[in-house]
Design a protein around this motif. Structure first.
Motif, PDB file in Angstrom:
ATOM      1  N   LYS A  66     -27.778 -21.388 -15.171  1.00 13.60           N
ATOM      2  CA  LYS A  66     -27.937 -22.741 -15.576  1.00 13.60           C
ATOM      3  C   LYS A  66     -28.341 -22.691 -16.889  1.00 13.60           C
ATOM      4  O   LYS A  66     -29.219 -21.490 -17.089  1.00 13.60           O
ATOM      5  N   SER A  67     -27.483 -22.780 -17.466  1.00 12.68           N
ATOM      6  CA  SER A  67     -27.671 -22.580 -19.255  1.00 12.68           C
ATOM      7  C   SER A  67     -29.049 -23.558 -20.003  1.00 12.68           C
ATOM      8  O   SER A  67     -29.453 -24.157 -19.187  1.00 12.68           O
ATOM      9  N   GLU A  69     -31.645 -25.318 -21.833  1.00 10.01           N
ATOM     10  CA  GLU A  69     -31.320 -26.574 -21.954  1.00 10.01           C
ATOM     11  C   GLU A  69     -32.074 -26.121 -23.726  1.00 10.01           C
ATOM     12  O   GLU A  69     -32.611 -25.765 -23.856  1.00 10.01           O
TER      13      GLU A  69
ATOM     14  N   ASP B  17     -23.797 -33.039 -26.955  1.00  9.66           N
ATOM     15  CA  ASP B  17     -24.193 -32.600 -25.413  1.00  9.66           C
ATOM     16  C   ASP B  17     -22.742 -32.039 -24.931  1.00  9.66           C
ATOM     17  O   ASP B  17     -22.992 -30.766 -23.624  1.00  9.66           O
ATOM     18  N   SER B  21     -23.144 -27.628 -23.425  1.00  9.92           N
ATOM     19  CA  SER B  21     -22.896 -27.277 -23.019  1.00  9.92           C
ATOM     20  C   SER B  21     -21.246 -26.305 -22.190  1.00  9.92           C
ATOM     21  O   SER B  21     -21.774 -24.833 -21.953  1.00  9.92           O
ATOM     22  N   SER B  30     -27.241 -19.875 -26.526  1.00  4.98           N
ATOM     23  CA  SER B  30     -27.290 -20.327 -27.164  1.00  4.98           C
ATOM     24  C   SER B  30     -27.590 -20.709 -28.744  1.00  4.98           C
ATOM     25  O   SER B  30     -26.667 -21.803 -28.518  1.00  4.98           O
TER      26      SER B  30
END
Lengths: 86, 185
Positions: A66-67, A69, B17, B21, B30
């Protein structure tokens, strides 16, 4: 002698290359047969194949984690500011 | 604010969002993903006059983002890597046989459980990071897009033969790195 063996049964270098090719693309019939014959005689490459498949699973698992947050409000605010300053 | 800018900022709050993702899934970074999303909206702001609503705004934004991501990979794979040729000679002798100290050893581990081991995952992550960028990109690509090898190669502009040869070198390194750092501890 070693040379003839390599042409007939592949070197370990070629065999391990085909093992990687097999994981990503399809092997031709000839390649398949050569690889199988090589593996039947070569314990090291058989191990290599097994471990390489294991590593593939590991990589997949690692990348599908899971990336992180993030605070997307912050990101949205930042983008909106950029756009209005254009 | 102009009408277009209002429209855009609505899109920002609606689609950021989802775009993020997807981007982070593709590039597994990220910060880079956030930059890409921002760039996507900046391109959209520039080209919004051309957007006629033939597709939904979401589809349009995703297509911009997709091109941005492909650019990232194209840049990464274009960087030359010099040590490439040394690697094979480290693992194999002139006849193509395994070098004595590089023969794959039996790991003697329950491999199924190993993948759930967080320490092992850390070693794997470190070894992946230690690869030259072009290689790790090739190894990751397969999992980052749902695409087949052939399509990936077209997108990033490398020949198919090169692709699995790069993967081959990368896997040799990766395997060795893990064997040294985990199994030989």
């Amino acid at each position: 002698m070693k040379k003839i063996m390599n042409i007939l049964f592949l070197s370990c270098l070629k065999a391990s290359e085909l093992i990687e090719k097999k994981l990503h693309l399809k092997l031709s019939r000839k390649e398949k047969i050569k690889l199988n014959v090589h593996k039947a005689m070569c314990k090291a490459c058989t191990l290599y194949e097994h471990q390489s498949e294991f590593l593939e699973k590991g990589i997949a698992k690692h990348l599908n984690k899971k990336s992180e947050e993030i605070d997307s409000q912050q990101l949205k605010k930042q983008i909106t500011e950029k756009i209005s300053s254009l | 604010m102009t009408e277009n800018k209002v429209l855009l900022s609505n899109w920002v709050s609606e689609f950021t969002d989802e775009l993020y993702s997807w981007a982070v899934f593709k590039v597994s970074d990220s910060e880079l993903a956030q930059d890409l999303v921002q760039d996507t909206f900046l391109v959209a702001a520039e080209k919004i006059e051309n957007f006629r609503g033939d597709s939904s705004p979401k589809t349009w934004l995703f297509s911009i983002l997709k091109n941005k991501i492909i650019d990232v990979y194209r840049k990464k794979t274009n960087k030359p890597v010099n040590i490439e040729n040394d690697v094979l000679s480290k693992f194999f002798d002139a006849a193509g046989a395994w070098e004595n100290d590089r023969v794959p050893k039996n790991w003697n581990e329950e491999e199924g459980h190993l993948l759930d081991d967080s320490e092992f995952q850390l070693v794997l992550a470190k070894c992946l990071d230690a690869l030259p960028e072009k290689w790790s990109t090739c190894v990751r690509l397969k999992y980052l897009s749902e695409k087949k090898g052939e399509e990936i190669c077209q997108e990033v502009g490398i020949a198919l033969t090169n692709y699995w040869q790069i993967v081959h070198r990368a896997k040799l390194q990766l395997r060795n790195c893990i064997e040294t750092n985990w199994f030989n501890e």
